[in-house]
Design a protein around this motif. Structure first.
Motif, PDB file in Angstrom:
ATOM      1  N   LEU A  25      19.579  20.709 -26.361  1.00 41.63           N
ATOM      2  CA  LEU A  25      18.353  19.909 -26.370  1.00 41.63           C
ATOM      3  C   LEU A  25      17.160  20.730 -25.871  1.00 41.63           C
ATOM      4  O   LEU A  25      16.044  20.632 -26.399  1.00 41.63           O
ATOM      5  N   TYR A  26      17.404  21.528 -24.860  1.00 43.85           N
ATOM      6  CA  TYR A  26      16.332  22.371 -24.322  1.00 43.85           C
ATOM      7  C   TYR A  26      15.861  23.390 -25.362  1.00 43.85           C
ATOM      8  O   TYR A  26      14.667  23.683 -25.468  1.00 43.85           O
ATOM      9  N   LYS A  27      16.781  23.918 -26.146  1.00 42.02           N
ATOM     10  CA  LYS A  27      16.410  24.879 -27.188  1.00 42.02           C
ATOM     11  C   LYS A  27      15.554  24.227 -28.255  1.00 42.02           C
ATOM     12  O   LYS A  27      14.652  24.862 -28.822  1.00 42.02           O
ATOM     13  N   GLU A  28      15.813  22.951 -28.540  1.00 42.23           N
ATOM     14  CA  GLU A  28      15.018  22.252 -29.551  1.00 42.23           C
ATOM     15  C   GLU A  28      13.595  21.980 -29.077  1.00 42.23           C
ATOM     16  O   GLU A  28      12.677  21.928 -29.893  1.00 42.23           O
TER      17      GLU A  28
ATOM     18  N   LEU B 248       8.672  23.921 -24.238  1.00 39.36           N
ATOM     19  CA  LEU B 248       9.072  24.122 -22.842  1.00 39.36           C
ATOM     20  C   LEU B 248       9.325  25.584 -22.517  1.00 39.36           C
ATOM     21  O   LEU B 248       9.235  25.972 -21.354  1.00 39.36           O
ATOM     22  N   TRP B 249       9.627  26.416 -23.517  1.00 39.68           N
ATOM     23  CA  TRP B 249      10.016  27.798 -23.216  1.00 39.68           C
ATOM     24  C   TRP B 249       9.327  28.843 -24.089  1.00 39.68           C
ATOM     25  O   TRP B 249       9.349  30.023 -23.747  1.00 39.68           O
ATOM     26  N   MET B 250       8.700  28.445 -25.172  1.00 39.46           N
ATOM     27  CA  MET B 250       8.056  29.409 -26.063  1.00 39.46           C
ATOM     28  C   MET B 250       6.592  29.562 -25.663  1.00 39.46           C
ATOM     29  O   MET B 250       5.788  28.644 -25.816  1.00 39.46           O
ATOM     30  N   GLU B 251       6.241  30.750 -25.133  1.00 36.02           N
ATOM     31  CA  GLU B 251       4.894  30.954 -24.596  1.00 36.02           C
ATOM     32  C   GLU B 251       3.801  30.869 -25.651  1.00 36.02           C
ATOM     33  O   GLU B 251       2.672  30.500 -25.350  1.00 36.02           O
TER      34      GLU B 251
ATOM     35  N   LEU C 148      17.669  23.543 -12.858  1.00 38.30           N
ATOM     36  CA  LEU C 148      18.870  24.146 -13.435  1.00 38.30           C
ATOM     37  C   LEU C 148      18.506  25.223 -14.455  1.00 38.30           C
ATOM     38  O   LEU C 148      19.134  26.289 -14.490  1.00 38.30           O
ATOM     39  N   VAL C 149      17.497  24.959 -15.271  1.00 36.24           N
ATOM     40  CA  VAL C 149      17.067  25.956 -16.251  1.00 36.24           C
ATOM     41  C   VAL C 149      16.537  27.204 -15.560  1.00 36.24           C
ATOM     42  O   VAL C 149      16.846  28.337 -15.948  1.00 36.24           O
ATOM     43  N   ILE C 150      15.724  27.010 -14.529  1.00 36.09           N
ATOM     44  CA  ILE C 150      15.180  28.159 -13.796  1.00 36.09           C
ATOM     45  C   ILE C 150      16.309  28.980 -13.195  1.00 36.09           C
ATOM     46  O   ILE C 150      16.302  30.223 -13.257  1.00 36.09           O
ATOM     47  N   LYS C 151      17.288  28.328 -12.625  1.00 37.17           N
ATOM     48  CA  LYS C 151      18.429  29.023 -12.017  1.00 37.17           C
ATOM     49  C   LYS C 151      19.234  29.786 -13.056  1.00 37.17           C
ATOM     50  O   LYS C 151      19.579  30.960 -12.863  1.00 37.17           O
ATOM     51  N   TRP C 152      19.515  29.158 -14.172  1.00 39.58           N
ATOM     52  CA  TRP C 152      20.318  29.805 -15.202  1.00 39.58           C
ATOM     53  C   TRP C 152      19.562  30.949 -15.863  1.00 39.58           C
ATOM     54  O   TRP C 152      20.154  31.979 -16.182  1.00 39.58           O
ATOM     55  N   ARG C 153      18.274  30.784 -16.091  1.00 41.26           N
ATOM     56  CA  ARG C 153      17.492  31.881 -16.666  1.00 41.26           C
ATOM     57  C   ARG C 153      17.479  33.089 -15.733  1.00 41.26           C
ATOM     58  O   ARG C 153      17.598  34.234 -16.181  1.00 41.26           O
ATOM     59  N   TYR C 154      17.338  32.844 -14.453  1.00 44.15           N
ATOM     60  CA  TYR C 154      17.363  33.941 -13.490  1.00 44.15           C
ATOM     61  C   TYR C 154      18.721  34.648 -13.510  1.00 44.15           C
ATOM     62  O   TYR C 154      18.797  35.882 -13.503  1.00 44.15           O
ATOM     63  N   ASN C 155      19.802  33.877 -13.547  1.00 46.39           N
ATOM     64  CA  ASN C 155      21.136  34.474 -13.552  1.00 46.39           C
ATOM     65  C   ASN C 155      21.386  35.295 -14.811  1.00 46.39           C
ATOM     66  O   ASN C 155      21.984  36.380 -14.752  1.00 46.39           O
ATOM     67  N   VAL C 156      20.927  34.810 -15.959  1.00 46.35           N
ATOM     68  CA  VAL C 156      21.128  35.540 -17.210  1.00 46.35           C
ATOM     69  C   VAL C 156      20.317  36.831 -17.221  1.00 46.35           C
ATOM     70  O   VAL C 156      20.796  37.885 -17.645  1.00 46.35           O
ATOM     71  N   GLN C 157      19.078  36.764 -16.759  1.00 43.13           N
ATOM     72  CA  GLN C 157      18.269  37.979 -16.698  1.00 43.13           C
ATOM     73  C   GLN C 157      18.855  38.989 -15.714  1.00 43.13           C
ATOM     74  O   GLN C 157      18.856  40.198 -15.971  1.00 43.13           O
TER      75      GLN C 157
ATOM     76  N   ARG D 299      24.570  31.030 -24.702  1.00 47.22           N
ATOM     77  CA  ARG D 299      23.725  29.919 -25.145  1.00 47.22           C
ATOM     78  C   ARG D 299      22.286  30.066 -24.691  1.00 47.22           C
ATOM     79  O   ARG D 299      21.419  29.306 -25.121  1.00 47.22           O
ATOM     80  N   LEU D 300      22.005  31.002 -23.809  1.00 44.62           N
ATOM     81  CA  LEU D 300      20.632  31.265 -23.366  1.00 44.62           C
ATOM     82  C   LEU D 300      20.078  32.563 -23.931  1.00 44.62           C
ATOM     83  O   LEU D 300      19.009  33.011 -23.511  1.00 44.62           O
ATOM     84  N   GLN D 301      20.766  33.150 -24.886  1.00 42.95           N
ATOM     85  CA  GLN D 301      20.278  34.393 -25.473  1.00 42.95           C
ATOM     86  C   GLN D 301      19.011  34.186 -26.285  1.00 42.95           C
ATOM     87  O   GLN D 301      18.265  35.133 -26.510  1.00 42.95           O
ATOM     88  N   PHE D 302      18.746  32.982 -26.728  1.00 37.59           N
ATOM     89  CA  PHE D 302      17.506  32.740 -27.471  1.00 37.59           C
ATOM     90  C   PHE D 302      16.283  32.975 -26.582  1.00 37.59           C
ATOM     91  O   PHE D 302      15.216  33.362 -27.074  1.00 37.59           O
ATOM     92  N   LEU D 303      16.430  32.767 -25.278  1.00 36.98           N
ATOM     93  CA  LEU D 303      15.316  33.047 -24.368  1.00 36.98           C
ATOM     94  C   LEU D 303      15.095  34.547 -24.229  1.00 36.98           C
ATOM     95  O   LEU D 303      13.956  35.018 -24.215  1.00 36.98           O
ATOM     96  N   ILE D 304      16.184  35.313 -24.125  1.00 31.51           N
ATOM     97  CA  ILE D 304      16.067  36.768 -24.022  1.00 31.51           C
ATOM     98  C   ILE D 304      15.466  37.329 -25.297  1.00 31.51           C
ATOM     99  O   ILE D 304      14.565  38.178 -25.259  1.00 31.51           O
ATOM    100  N   LYS D 305      15.944  36.859 -26.435  1.00 37.54           N
ATOM    101  CA  LYS D 305      15.426  37.332 -27.720  1.00 37.54           C
ATOM    102  C   LYS D 305      13.951  36.987 -27.861  1.00 37.54           C
ATOM    103  O   LYS D 305      13.151  37.802 -28.331  1.00 37.54           O
TER     104      LYS D 305
END
Length: 206
Positions: free
Chosen positions: A39-42, A46-49, A87-96, A123-129
């Protein structure tokens, strides 16, 4: 959190996204969180600058409220937007952080010593990409400095011609005759000797 859900015997460099060996409670928990990531990806605002509504904070608050409503279930009937934001902030930090550790291990040839990938990493690779694509787009949009044309180019205007053209453009402006006389009088008063009196000064004295 990653250590809590590691499976024995799995390879270190692979993500543990297979839930077949998990308990029913763990499967239900991670499917619930994977649903949130989908849902967050859709919700690209919320995440695309470079999204048109990325800086529309009122709209983003409404989107978070809507997302929290969609995540409600019988076990969690009350929507909590702040919980999902954190939760998103935490997971993004962990993935980075995981990406940085992977680059460091690759540099020092220690890939075998890496811990297992996080369960939600893939599942969070779309943010890195998106982050890398955004940087490439910014670099591509940067104008390239052009080398100046040689002075012998027939299309280049000389300095004298430019001054004459600007003078002609300024001469087209309408100036009254009285304004021209006042301008000439000011120039003459500035150039005359300090011991000389201008007609205006002489008129004031008399």
């Amino acid at each position: 959190m990653a250590n809590q859900w590691r499976l024995p015997g799995s390879t270190r460099s692979t993500s543990i996204t297979n839930l077949t060996l998990c308990s029913k409670q763990a499967k239900r928990k991670w499917r619930y969180k994977f649903k949130f990531l989908d849902l967050y990806k859709e919700k690209e605002c919320l995440w695309m600058e470079n999204h048109k509504d990325f800086l529309n904070f009122e709209l983003k608050d409404e989107v978070w409220e809507q997302l929290a409503q969609e995540m409600c279930c019988p076990e969690r009937p009350h929507p909590k937007p702040d919980k999902w934001r954190h939760l998103v902030i935490k997971w993004r930090y962990n993935v980075q952080l995981e990406q940085l550790r992977k680059q460091e291990a690759k540099h020092f040839d220690k890939l075998n010593e890496l811990p297992r990938k996080l369960r939600y990493s893939d599942r969070l690779q779309f943010l890195i990409k998106h982050t890398f694509d955004r940087k490439n787009n910014v670099q591509a949009a940067t104008p390239v400095a052009r080398t100046p044309e040689p002075l012998t180019s027939p299309t280049q205007e000389s300095l004298a011609a430019k001054c004459m053209r600007l003078g002609r453009c300024k001469s087209k402006l309408h100036t009254s005759f009285g304004q021209k006389l006042r301008t000439m009088e000011k120039i003459r008063n500035k150039r005359c000797c300090t011991m000389c009196l201008s007609p205006e000064a002489l008129h004031r004295i008399l």
